[in-house]
Design a protein around this motif. Structure first.
Motif, PDB file in Angstrom:
ATOM      1  N   LEU A   1       8.478   7.889   5.672  1.00 20.04           N
ATOM      2  CA  LEU A   1       7.280   8.716   5.543  1.00 20.04           C
ATOM      3  C   LEU A   1       5.994   7.940   5.783  1.00 20.04           C
ATOM      4  N   THR A   2       5.995   6.642   5.476  1.00 18.07           N
ATOM      5  CA  THR A   2       4.778   5.832   5.580  1.00 18.07           C
ATOM      6  C   THR A   2       4.752   4.928   6.802  1.00 18.07           C
ATOM      7  N   ASN A   3       5.909   4.738   7.449  1.00 13.86           N
ATOM      8  CA  ASN A   3       6.043   3.838   8.598  1.00 13.86           C
ATOM      9  C   ASN A   3       5.696   2.390   8.226  1.00 13.86           C
TER      10      ASN A   3
ATOM     11  N   GLN B   1      -8.839  -0.523  -7.576  1.00 14.73           N
ATOM     12  CA  GLN B   1      -9.795   0.317  -8.290  1.00 14.73           C
ATOM     13  C   GLN B   1     -10.412   1.389  -7.396  1.00 14.73           C
ATOM     14  N   SER B   2     -10.257   1.254  -6.097  1.00 14.47           N
ATOM     15  CA  SER B   2     -10.788   2.270  -5.176  1.00 14.47           C
ATOM     16  C   SER B   2      -9.790   3.385  -4.904  1.00 14.47           C
ATOM     17  N   ILE B   3      -8.534   3.230  -5.384  1.00 19.87           N
ATOM     18  CA  ILE B   3      -7.493   4.218  -5.119  1.00 19.87           C
ATOM     19  C   ILE B   3      -7.330   5.116  -6.344  1.00 19.87           C
ATOM     20  N   PRO B   4      -7.607   6.404  -6.244  1.00 16.54           N
ATOM     21  CA  PRO B   4      -7.436   7.295  -7.402  1.00 16.54           C
ATOM     22  C   PRO B   4      -5.961   7.470  -7.727  1.00 16.54           C
ATOM     23  N   ILE B   5      -5.594   7.249  -8.992  1.00 16.86           N
ATOM     24  CA  ILE B   5      -4.208   7.385  -9.449  1.00 16.86           C
ATOM     25  C   ILE B   5      -4.085   8.684 -10.221  1.00 16.86           C
ATOM     26  N   GLN B   6      -3.183   9.558  -9.783  1.00 14.32           N
ATOM     27  CA  GLN B   6      -3.039  10.865 -10.397  1.00 14.32           C
ATOM     28  C   GLN B   6      -1.788  10.982 -11.269  1.00 14.32           C
ATOM     29  N   GLU B   7      -0.730  10.277 -10.920  1.00 15.59           N
ATOM     30  CA  GLU B   7       0.533  10.413 -11.644  1.00 15.59           C
ATOM     31  C   GLU B   7       0.439   9.792 -13.031  1.00 15.59           C
TER      32      GLU B   7
ATOM     33  N   PRO C   1       5.763   5.557  -6.180  1.00 15.63           N
ATOM     34  CA  PRO C   1       5.660   6.206  -4.864  1.00 15.63           C
ATOM     35  C   PRO C   1       4.237   6.639  -4.528  1.00 15.63           C
ATOM     36  N   GLU C   2       3.477   7.088  -5.524  1.00 19.24           N
ATOM     37  CA  GLU C   2       2.097   7.502  -5.246  1.00 19.24           C
ATOM     38  C   GLU C   2       1.285   6.354  -4.687  1.00 19.24           C
ATOM     39  N   ILE C   3       1.327   5.214  -5.355  1.00 23.67           N
ATOM     40  CA  ILE C   3       0.493   4.094  -4.927  1.00 23.67           C
ATOM     41  C   ILE C   3       0.965   3.557  -3.584  1.00 23.67           C
ATOM     42  N   THR C   4       2.272   3.615  -3.331  1.00 24.09           N
ATOM     43  CA  THR C   4       2.790   3.126  -2.051  1.00 24.09           C
ATOM     44  C   THR C   4       2.291   3.983  -0.905  1.00 24.09           C
ATOM     45  N   VAL C   5       2.357   5.303  -1.051  1.00 24.45           N
ATOM     46  CA  VAL C   5       1.864   6.198   0.006  1.00 24.45           C
ATOM     47  C   VAL C   5       0.369   5.990   0.218  1.00 24.45           C
ATOM     48  N   LYS C   6      -0.384   5.879  -0.862  1.00 24.84           N
ATOM     49  CA  LYS C   6      -1.836   5.759  -0.731  1.00 24.84           C
ATOM     50  C   LYS C   6      -2.243   4.419  -0.128  1.00 24.84           C
ATOM     51  N   ILE C   7      -1.483   3.370  -0.416  1.00 22.89           N
ATOM     52  CA  ILE C   7      -1.729   2.071   0.223  1.00 22.89           C
ATOM     53  C   ILE C   7      -1.491   2.172   1.723  1.00 22.89           C
TER      54      ILE C   7
ATOM     55  N   TYR D   1       2.532  13.298  -1.705  1.00 18.46           N
ATOM     56  CA  TYR D   1       1.387  12.496  -1.278  1.00 18.46           C
ATOM     57  C   TYR D   1       1.428  12.181   0.212  1.00 18.46           C
ATOM     58  N   SER D   2       2.617  12.153   0.801  1.00 22.98           N
ATOM     59  CA  SER D   2       2.698  11.958   2.250  1.00 22.98           C
ATOM     60  C   SER D   2       2.057  13.123   2.984  1.00 22.98           C
ATOM     61  N   ILE D   3       2.158  14.327   2.413  1.00 23.90           N
ATOM     62  CA  ILE D   3       1.594  15.520   3.041  1.00 23.90           C
ATOM     63  C   ILE D   3       0.109  15.679   2.730  1.00 23.90           C
ATOM     64  N   LYS D   4      -0.275  15.501   1.473  1.00 30.89           N
ATOM     65  CA  LYS D   4      -1.641  15.844   1.066  1.00 30.89           C
ATOM     66  C   LYS D   4      -2.642  14.701   1.187  1.00 30.89           C
ATOM     67  N   GLU D   5      -2.163  13.438   1.195  1.00 32.27           N
ATOM     68  CA  GLU D   5      -3.091  12.310   1.214  1.00 32.27           C
ATOM     69  C   GLU D   5      -3.583  12.043   2.631  1.00 32.27           C
TER      70      GLU D   5
END
Length: 259
Positions: A146-148, A167-173, A180-186, A226-230
C-alpha cells in the motif's frame, strides 16, 4: 544533542523499575524519559512517582483513564523536547542498548525516521509464537504494497524520529493502530526511512503480553483506512538528487516511490 524516550505504561509494575533503570543507563547523550501512565491499576503510578523523585531525567504524566497505547504515545510525543524521539515499551521485549544503532542514521543526517527491525541482523531473539510471526509478516507485506516502501518489520515498537518530524504528524489512533497509522503517514510524506537490526526478547501472554488477534484486525483496517484517506505531502527539504550513503551491514535504507 538531546534524546526524548517516550514510554507508555499500562499495568507494568513487574518490569517498570528495571526498564527505567536500563533506559537511563544507556543514554548516548542528554536524555529525558517521558512515561505516560495509561490508567494502570496495579501500582505502576506509585512506582513512577517514586522513580521520578529519584531521577531528574524522568517526567511522568497520568492519563485520566485507560485510553490506549496510541493515546499515551500522542501525549508523550507532544511533551518531547529532545532533538530525537524514540518509542520504548515498558516491558522487557526491547533492549535500550540498541539506541545507538537506531540513532546513528539520524545523527548522520541520512534519515528522518529509523525502524528497529526484529528480522534484520544477528542479535539474539527469543523464539515464541509462530502465528504471531505469520501475522506480522502479512501486515508488513500489505503495508509495503500500500505504501510502496520495503520495510521488513512494520509492527516493531522501536521507531526513532527527528522530533520535528514526529510532532508534525497528527496521530489519531488511540490503541495499537498507532504502528500502521504512523507507517502510512510517514510514507505519504516521502520521508527518509532506514531500518537497523535489533535484538528482541518477546513475552508470553502469561508474562503480560497484551496484543491479540483483534489488534491485528484493527491494524489491517488502519492500513486500508489511512492509505485511502491520507493525502501525499511532499517534503521541501528532500531533493530528488539526494545522495545515498552506503549503509552498514545491519542497516538498510527503505526505498519508496519518491526515490
Amino acid at each position: 544533542m538531546k534524546l526524548s524516550v517516550v514510554m507508555p505504561v499500562y499495568n507494568e509494575r513487574a518490569t517498570l523499575r528495571y526498564v527505567v533503570e536500563r533506559v537511563l543507563s544507556v543514554a548516548p547523550m542528554e536524555l529525558e524519559l517521558i512515561c505516560v501512565d495509561d490508567g494502570s491499576r496495579d501500582g505502576s503510578p506509585e512506582i513512577l512517582t517514586e522513580l521520578q523523585s529519584e531521577h531528574a531525567q524522568l517526567r511522568v504524566f497520568q492519563q485520566p483513564r485507560n485510553l490506549g497505547k496510541g493515546a499515551a504515545l500522542r501525549r508523550g510525543i507532544e511533551e518531547a523536547t529532545g532533538d530525537f524521539v524514540i518509542i520504548q515499551d515498558a516491558d522487557l521485549e526491547y533492549d535500550p542498548h540498541d539506541y545507538p544503532a537506531l540513532l546513528d542514521p539520524l545523527i548522520q543526517g541520512k534519515a528522518d525516521v529509523v525502524y528497529g527491525s526484529r528480522f534484520l541482523g544477528s542479535g539474539p531473539h527469543r523464539v515464541l509464537y509462530f502465528w504471531h510471526s505469520v501475522g506480522n509478516w502479512l501486515l508488513t507485506l500489505l503495508s509495503n504494497c500500500l505504501t510502496n516502501i520495503n520495510l521488513s518489520d512494520m509492527e516493531t515498537c522501536y521507531k526513532a524520529f527527528r522530533r520535528e518530524v514526529i510532532q508534525s504528524i497528527p496521530i489519531q489512533e488511540d490503541r495499537f493502530g498507532f504502528e500502521p497509522e504512523i507507517t502510512v503517514k510517514i510514507a505519504k510524506r516521502h520521508l527518509r526511512i532506514y531500518e537497523v537490526g535489533i535484538s528482541y526478547w518477546g513475552r508470553t501472554y502469561e508474562e503480560g503480553k497484551k496484543i491479540g488477534w483483534r489488534d491485528g484486525v484493527r491494524a489491517l483496517w488502519c492500513l486500508l483506512k489511512y492509505s485511502i484517506k491520507e493525502p501525499a505531502i511532499p517534503v521541501p527539504h528532500q531533493a530528488n538528487s539526494e545522495a545515498i550513503i552506503e549503509a552498514p551491514a545491519q542497516e538498510k535504507r527503505v526505498s519508496s516511490a519518491s526515490n
